[in-house]
Design a protein around this motif. Structure first.
Motif, PDB file in Angstrom:
ATOM      1  N   GLU A  67       0.824  -1.210   0.000  1.00  0.00           N
ATOM      2  CA  GLU A  67       0.000   0.000   0.000  1.00  0.00           C
ATOM      3  C   GLU A  67       0.857   1.259   0.000  1.00  0.00           C
ATOM      4  O   GLU A  67       0.503   2.266  -0.628  1.00  0.00           O
ATOM      5  N   LYS A  68       1.979   1.221   0.669  1.00  0.00           N
ATOM      6  CA  LYS A  68       2.843   2.396   0.748  1.00  0.00           C
ATOM      7  C   LYS A  68       3.784   2.516  -0.450  1.00  0.00           C
ATOM      8  O   LYS A  68       4.617   3.417  -0.505  1.00  0.00           O
ATOM      9  N   GLY A  69       3.635   1.625  -1.406  1.00  0.00           N
ATOM     10  CA  GLY A  69       4.448   1.705  -2.617  1.00  0.00           C
ATOM     11  C   GLY A  69       5.892   1.296  -2.414  1.00  0.00           C
ATOM     12  O   GLY A  69       6.772   1.698  -3.186  1.00  0.00           O
ATOM     13  N   LYS A  70       6.169   0.496  -1.391  1.00  0.00           N
ATOM     14  CA  LYS A  70       7.539   0.084  -1.105  1.00  0.00           C
ATOM     15  C   LYS A  70       7.846  -1.334  -1.576  1.00  0.00           C
ATOM     16  O   LYS A  70       8.856  -1.914  -1.210  1.00  0.00           O
ATOM     17  N   LEU A  71       6.948  -1.877  -2.392  1.00  0.00           N
ATOM     18  CA  LEU A  71       7.170  -3.219  -2.905  1.00  0.00           C
ATOM     19  C   LEU A  71       8.306  -3.205  -3.925  1.00  0.00           C
ATOM     20  O   LEU A  71       8.273  -2.452  -4.894  1.00  0.00           O
ATOM     21  N   LYS A  72       9.308  -4.034  -3.707  1.00  0.00           N
ATOM     22  CA  LYS A  72      10.445  -4.136  -4.622  1.00  0.00           C
ATOM     23  C   LYS A  72      10.525  -5.564  -5.151  1.00  0.00           C
ATOM     24  O   LYS A  72      10.505  -6.525  -4.383  1.00  0.00           O
ATOM     25  N   LEU A  73      10.582  -5.673  -6.451  1.00  0.00           N
ATOM     26  CA  LEU A  73      10.682  -6.978  -7.079  1.00  0.00           C
ATOM     27  C   LEU A  73      12.136  -7.328  -7.350  1.00  0.00           C
ATOM     28  O   LEU A  73      12.917  -6.486  -7.790  1.00  0.00           O
ATOM     29  N   HIS A  74      12.485  -8.570  -7.079  1.00  0.00           N
ATOM     30  CA  HIS A  74      13.821  -9.075  -7.368  1.00  0.00           C
ATOM     31  C   HIS A  74      13.678 -10.080  -8.511  1.00  0.00           C
ATOM     32  O   HIS A  74      13.444 -11.276  -8.289  1.00  0.00           O
ATOM     33  N   ILE A  75      13.784  -9.569  -9.716  1.00  0.00           N
ATOM     34  CA  ILE A  75      13.521 -10.369 -10.907  1.00  0.00           C
ATOM     35  C   ILE A  75      14.733 -11.214 -11.264  1.00  0.00           C
ATOM     36  O   ILE A  75      15.867 -10.734 -11.314  1.00  0.00           O
ATOM     37  N   ARG A  84       6.060 -27.897 -20.656  1.00  0.00           N
ATOM     38  CA  ARG A  84       6.304 -26.916 -21.717  1.00  0.00           C
ATOM     39  C   ARG A  84       6.614 -25.520 -21.164  1.00  0.00           C
ATOM     40  O   ARG A  84       6.996 -24.628 -21.908  1.00  0.00           O
ATOM     41  N   VAL A  85       6.425 -25.336 -19.857  1.00  0.00           N
ATOM     42  CA  VAL A  85       6.718 -24.033 -19.241  1.00  0.00           C
ATOM     43  C   VAL A  85       8.217 -23.934 -19.004  1.00  0.00           C
ATOM     44  O   VAL A  85       8.773 -24.617 -18.135  1.00  0.00           O
ATOM     45  N   ASP A  86       8.864 -23.092 -19.765  1.00  0.00           N
ATOM     46  CA  ASP A  86      10.301 -22.906 -19.633  1.00  0.00           C
ATOM     47  C   ASP A  86      10.607 -21.849 -18.571  1.00  0.00           C
ATOM     48  O   ASP A  86       9.744 -21.032 -18.220  1.00  0.00           O
ATOM     49  N   PRO A  87      11.823 -21.840 -18.041  1.00  0.00           N
ATOM     50  CA  PRO A  87      12.206 -20.781 -17.097  1.00  0.00           C
ATOM     51  C   PRO A  87      12.040 -19.392 -17.717  1.00  0.00           C
ATOM     52  O   PRO A  87      12.317 -19.202 -18.908  1.00  0.00           O
ATOM     53  N   PHE A  88      11.579 -18.455 -16.932  1.00  0.00           N
ATOM     54  CA  PHE A  88      11.451 -17.077 -17.388  1.00  0.00           C
ATOM     55  C   PHE A  88      11.666 -16.154 -16.191  1.00  0.00           C
ATOM     56  O   PHE A  88      11.868 -16.619 -15.058  1.00  0.00           O
ATOM     57  N   SER A  89      11.629 -14.856 -16.411  1.00  0.00           N
ATOM     58  CA  SER A  89      11.997 -13.885 -15.379  1.00  0.00           C
ATOM     59  C   SER A  89      10.798 -13.470 -14.540  1.00  0.00           C
ATOM     60  O   SER A  89       9.790 -12.993 -15.070  1.00  0.00           O
ATOM     61  N   PHE A  90      10.905 -13.651 -13.219  1.00  0.00           N
ATOM     62  CA  PHE A  90       9.900 -13.196 -12.257  1.00  0.00           C
ATOM     63  C   PHE A  90      10.522 -13.232 -10.867  1.00  0.00           C
ATOM     64  O   PHE A  90      11.620 -13.749 -10.673  1.00  0.00           O
ATOM     65  N   ASP A  91       9.819 -12.656  -9.901  1.00  0.00           N
ATOM     66  CA  ASP A  91      10.275 -12.665  -8.509  1.00  0.00           C
ATOM     67  C   ASP A  91       9.698 -13.913  -7.844  1.00  0.00           C
ATOM     68  O   ASP A  91       8.496 -13.954  -7.534  1.00  0.00           O
ATOM     69  N   SER A  92      10.523 -14.925  -7.636  1.00  0.00           N
ATOM     70  CA  SER A  92      10.030 -16.205  -7.130  1.00  0.00           C
ATOM     71  C   SER A  92       9.411 -16.076  -5.736  1.00  0.00           C
ATOM     72  O   SER A  92       8.390 -16.708  -5.446  1.00  0.00           O
ATOM     73  N   LEU A 122       0.476  -8.429  -5.992  1.00  0.00           N
ATOM     74  CA  LEU A 122       1.751  -9.061  -6.334  1.00  0.00           C
ATOM     75  C   LEU A 122       1.753  -9.510  -7.795  1.00  0.00           C
ATOM     76  O   LEU A 122       2.770  -9.376  -8.489  1.00  0.00           O
ATOM     77  N   VAL A 123       0.639 -10.042  -8.254  1.00  0.00           N
ATOM     78  CA  VAL A 123       0.539 -10.453  -9.656  1.00  0.00           C
ATOM     79  C   VAL A 123       0.578  -9.234 -10.573  1.00  0.00           C
ATOM     80  O   VAL A 123       1.283  -9.218 -11.593  1.00  0.00           O
ATOM     81  N   GLN A 124      -0.167  -8.193 -10.223  1.00  0.00           N
ATOM     82  CA  GLN A 124      -0.191  -6.992 -11.050  1.00  0.00           C
ATOM     83  C   GLN A 124       1.166  -6.302 -11.085  1.00  0.00           C
ATOM     84  O   GLN A 124       1.514  -5.663 -12.079  1.00  0.00           O
ATOM     85  N   ALA A 125       1.947  -6.433 -10.007  1.00  0.00           N
ATOM     86  CA  ALA A 125       3.294  -5.846 -10.000  1.00  0.00           C
ATOM     87  C   ALA A 125       4.181  -6.490 -11.058  1.00  0.00           C
ATOM     88  O   ALA A 125       5.150  -5.880 -11.525  1.00  0.00           O
ATOM     89  N   HIS A 126       3.856  -7.722 -11.447  1.00  0.00           N
ATOM     90  CA  HIS A 126       4.597  -8.414 -12.513  1.00  0.00           C
ATOM     91  C   HIS A 126       4.020  -8.114 -13.889  1.00  0.00           C
ATOM     92  O   HIS A 126       4.483  -8.686 -14.888  1.00  0.00           O
ATOM     93  N   GLY A 127       3.005  -7.268 -13.954  1.00  0.00           N
ATOM     94  CA  GLY A 127       2.352  -7.006 -15.229  1.00  0.00           C
ATOM     95  C   GLY A 127       1.317  -8.052 -15.589  1.00  0.00           C
ATOM     96  O   GLY A 127       0.883  -8.134 -16.748  1.00  0.00           O
ATOM     97  N   GLY A 128       0.921  -8.865 -14.598  1.00  0.00           N
ATOM     98  CA  GLY A 128      -0.045  -9.924 -14.849  1.00  0.00           C
ATOM     99  C   GLY A 128      -1.453  -9.539 -14.459  1.00  0.00           C
ATOM    100  O   GLY A 128      -1.726  -8.387 -14.084  1.00  0.00           O
ATOM    101  N   LYS A 129      -2.361 -10.485 -14.536  1.00  0.00           N
ATOM    102  CA  LYS A 129      -3.740 -10.259 -14.116  1.00  0.00           C
ATOM    103  C   LYS A 129      -4.251 -11.501 -13.405  1.00  0.00           C
ATOM    104  O   LYS A 129      -3.770 -12.613 -13.634  1.00  0.00           O
TER     105      LYS A 129
END
Length: 321
Positions: A138-146, A180-188, A291-298
């Protein structure tokens, strides 16, 4: 048919074609027009409405003040929640010590009381952890470690950690990864947090004897774009379809009524229960959404009353900051 504002070649005042009660005549003498221009504004004219008292700048300033106030309140509540963790840990330690029988034997009633205390402490800790996570977002302090990570391995590890809790309630937990899901970039860590909240929700609403399924599948996420499609309709190949990964947590619970399927992801929302009680702070799904939206997801839910629920989210394979 004449367009609005035109009547057989004559311009119609806006007041008339918009349905205003006060409308000048279509044809008037020039002297009447001159006389009208010299007449002071009537009360009807002044009653048309005062000029806006707040400018856009003032409204933006008010919104900024409100956001600042909400941020201060969130910070204060987060500090209070953090302080609860210390005495809570002490209580949990003493209860575990008593249950270990190192301080003496226990009868059946005492064991039941202590187990109830353990369950209550666990619920309170979940409330505290949820609110602390919510405060960070909520305070906008979420940091992703991609980092480029294997999503299947990430979720397999998570399901293994949750397996004992599901088994203790008599619920089967299945993980069905797609090779078929290959490794890709996200914050695990953040994605594990989001799926943990979905698993916690499924555990709460699935009865003993039920099942929960976690699945991953490659997905073609067709978003509106200005450029034409690379492949004509019907010529897309499977190897070119994966631009996202779909994660699903499905349960055999009671399902969610349609009127709640949108707001279920809102902050502090909990589904109403027949006994009038609430089982959570209403933050788990809201945090998962952010958390999902922070990754550009829905994220969304597919559910029918009596047939369980499917909580699904999409993660784009290409992460864009």
């Amino acid at each position: 048919m004449c367009p609005p504002g035109m009547l057989h070649g004559h311009t119609v005042p806006a007041e008339l074609w918009r349905g205003s009660l006060v409308a000048p005549t279509l044809m008037e003498h020039p002297e009447d027009r001159k006389h009208a221009s010299q007449t002071p504004a009537s009360s009807a004219d002044t009653a048309a409405g005062p000029a806006p008292t707040e400018t856009v700048e003032e409204l933006l300033k008010t919104i900024a003040c409100l956001r600042d106030e909400v941020s201060k309140q969130t910070t204060a509540l987060a500090a209070a929640a953090h302080q609860i963790k210390i005495p809570l840990s002490v209580i949990e330690g003493y209860v575990e010590l008593l249950l270990s029988k190192k301080t003496g034997p226990l009868n059946d009633r005492q064991r039941r009381i202590l187990r109830d205390a353990v369950a209550s402490c666990s619920r309170l800790r979940a409330f505290v952890e949820d609110f602390l996570a919510y405060a960070v977002v909520e305070k906008g302090k979420l940091k992703l470690h991609i980092d480029c990570t294997d999503l299947n391995a990430c979720l397999a590890e998570l399901c293994e950690l949750w397996l004992e809790r599901f088994q203790s309630k008599g619920i089967a937990l299945y993980f069905q990864p797609d090779s078929r899901v290959d490794p890709f970039s996200f914050d695990s860590a953040k994605i594990q947090h989001a799926v943990s909240n979905l698993l916690d929700n499924a555990l709460k609403h699935t009865s003993p004897g039920g099942s929960v399924y976690v699945t991953t599948t490659p997905h073609l996420w067709e978003r509106p774009v200005a450029k034409p499609a690379l492949f004509p309709e019907g010529t897309r190949q499977a190897s070119t379809m994966q631009n996202a990964v779909r994660v699903t947590v499905a349960d055999t619970g009671p399902g969610i009524p349609p009127e709640f399927q949108q707001e279920i992801f809102e902050d502090f929302f909990s589904l109403p229960r027949e006994d009038g009680q609430t089982g959570s702070a209403g933050l788990g799904l809201a945090i998962a959404r952010r958390l999902v939206q922070a990754h550009g997801g829905k994220i969304w839910v597919e559910s029918e009353v009596g047939y369980g629920s499917k909580f699904c989210f999409l993660l784009p394979i290409r992460f864009e900051e």
